[in-house]
Design an enzyme around this catalytic site. Sequence first.
Site, short mmCIF file in Angstrom:
data_model
loop_
_atom_site.label_atom_id
_atom_site.label_comp_id
_atom_site.label_asym_id
_atom_site.label_seq_id
_atom_site.Cartn_x
_atom_site.Cartn_y
_atom_site.Cartn_z
N ASN A 42 0.96 -1.00 -0.09
CA ASN A 42 0.59 -0.11 0.16
C ASN A 42 1.17 1.53 0.36
O ASN A 42 0.61 1.91 -0.68
CB ASN A 42 -1.22 0.30 1.35
N GLU A 90 -6.31 -14.06 0.69
CA GLU A 90 -6.82 -13.73 -0.12
C GLU A 90 -7.79 -13.14 1.11
O GLU A 90 -8.38 -13.56 1.95
CB GLU A 90 -7.77 -14.15 -0.93
N GLY A 223 -4.56 9.48 14.90
CA GLY A 223 -6.29 9.42 14.18
C GLY A 223 -6.88 11.47 13.68
O GLY A 223 -5.97 12.07 13.44
N VAL A 249 -9.91 3.25 6.40
CA VAL A 249 -9.19 2.11 5.79
C VAL A 249 -7.65 2.89 5.56
O VAL A 249 -8.42 3.07 4.21
CB VAL A 249 -10.03 0.68 4.95
N ASP A 253 -1.16 3.63 6.25
CA ASP A 253 -0.26 3.49 4.77
C ASP A 253 -0.48 4.58 4.22
O ASP A 253 1.24 4.94 3.79
CB ASP A 253 -0.59 1.65 4.17
N1 LIG Z 1 -11.15 10.53 11.67
C1 LIG Z 1 -9.99 10.84 10.64
N2 LIG Z 1 -10.21 12.39 10.70
C2 LIG Z 1 -8.67 13.04 9.84
N3 LIG Z 1 -8.32 12.62 9.96
C3 LIG Z 1 -7.42 11.19 9.93
C4 LIG Z 1 -8.84 10.87 10.72
N4 LIG Z 1 -8.24 9.21 11.03
C5 LIG Z 1 -6.68 9.39 10.39
N5 LIG Z 1 -7.09 10.50 9.71
C6 LIG Z 1 -5.36 10.68 9.47
O1 LIG Z 1 -4.49 9.17 8.88
C7 LIG Z 1 -3.10 9.38 10.26
C8 LIG Z 1 -3.26 7.93 10.36
O2 LIG Z 1 -4.15 7.62 10.73
P1 LIG Z 1 -4.17 6.65 12.62
O3 LIG Z 1 -3.93 7.49 13.26
O4 LIG Z 1 -5.41 5.97 12.68
O5 LIG Z 1 -3.00 5.41 12.35
P2 LIG Z 1 -2.99 4.70 12.17
O6 LIG Z 1 -3.76 3.93 13.52
O7 LIG Z 1 -1.62 3.82 11.53
O8 LIG Z 1 -4.11 3.13 10.54
P3 LIG Z 1 -4.02 2.03 10.10
O9 LIG Z 1 -5.47 1.78 11.07
O10 LIG Z 1 -4.51 1.98 8.93
O11 LIG Z 1 -3.12 1.50 10.66
C9 LIG Z 1 -4.19 10.70 11.10
O12 LIG Z 1 -2.54 11.66 10.91
C10 LIG Z 1 -4.40 11.72 10.40
O13 LIG Z 1 -3.90 12.48 9.40
#
Ligand SMILES: Nc1ncnc2c1ncn2[C@@H]1O[C@H](COP(=O)(O)OP(=O)(O)OP(=O)(O)O)[C@@H](O)[C@H]1O
Length: 316
Positions: A42, A90, A223, A249, A253
């Site tokens: 990804n 898959e 997030g 989702v 990545d």
């Molecule tokens: N609800 C949201 N609103 C705005 N931006 C978001 C949101 N959720 C995620 N992002 C963006 O995506 C980035 C990565 O998200 P997150 O912190 O959820 O990573 P992660 O938990 O590693 O994700 P993954 O489950 O894909 O591995 C955040 O730093 C932000 O820029």
Amino acid sequence: MLIVTLTLNPALDKSSSVEQLTPESKLRCSPVKTDAGGGGINVSKGIHKLGGKSTAVFPAGGATGLLLSSLLEQEGIATRALKVQGDTRENFSILETSSNLQYRFTMPGLPITVEEADACLELVAELKPDILVVSGSLPPGLPSNYYQKVAGFSKYINAKMVLDTSGVPLRAAAHEGIFMLKPNLGELSAMAGVEKLEMNQVDDAALQVVHQGMCEVVVVSLGAQGALLATKDGFEHIPAPMVRKTTTVGAGDSMVAGMIWAMSEGKSYKEMVQTGVACGSAATLNTGTELFFPADVHKLLSWIKTYGERYKYTDF
Ligand SMILES: Nc1ncnc2c1ncn2[C@@H]1O[C@H](COP(=O)(O)OP(=O)(O)OP(=O)(O)O)[C@@H](O)[C@H]1O
Ligand SMILES: [Mg+2]
């Protein structure tokens, strides 16, 4: 800067939709969409969307493995696949259109041996990368400290390793010392040995990771709250723009893809994280398989650069 991604647990991601999920009766689904998936893969796709180049290294087996490689090549992504026994897994996701809820069925990965994983590292070494992005879970068959070996190997081949994984594999590898880590809040908490860090503890925990020699740069993704960048010079919060989220989702990545692309363009760490946050947030605007649209990234990045300073956490 030559970029290589390593995905030891790749997958073919199949997605479809159905009006309502009910047991027993036949569920008439929409045509299946098939995508190449897995952390590093990804990241390679995201870098390609931004106009950059990388080579994706991964083990692949059976007809599904061949399809995985050919899907990537069709998209214009360079691949070096190691042929292994068995079939590449898959995964399956179904969108229930009546509720707009997504159900994600994740299959166990294709087991690979240490010898096969080492052969993937050989493929990486031949490419002589400046940056090695290692992302995703470890497949069954490998010891939980295998990424620690990859960290040592990266130093040996003089590649800057960027690691995005979780749990014991993350902790074990961090002890070896890595160039950049991208934990989310839960992953950073586990590294700090606590159940869940409060927001006002994130900066200290991130700085500790750097001071303990686990990495030079840590970017904690938060997030909807954006991300925290920490280096030996201090820390900085990069807020995320407010977006109407569809699914998260692929947000992690996409974020790593944005950061690596910006890094390869010679941007500062701050701009690197701003670009990563823009890509992560752009990924939340559309359904999983698309990752993000570059036009959304450009819009969100200019918001972050213009207004981001106003929305920082002052208590950080
Ligand atoms: N609800 C949201 N609103 C705005 N931006 C978001 C949101 N959720 C995620 N992002 C963006 O995506 C980035 C990565 O998200 P997150 O912190 O959820 O990573 P992660 O938990 O590693 O994700 P993954 O489950 O894909 O591995 C955040 O730093 C932000 O820029
Ligand atoms: Mg993640």
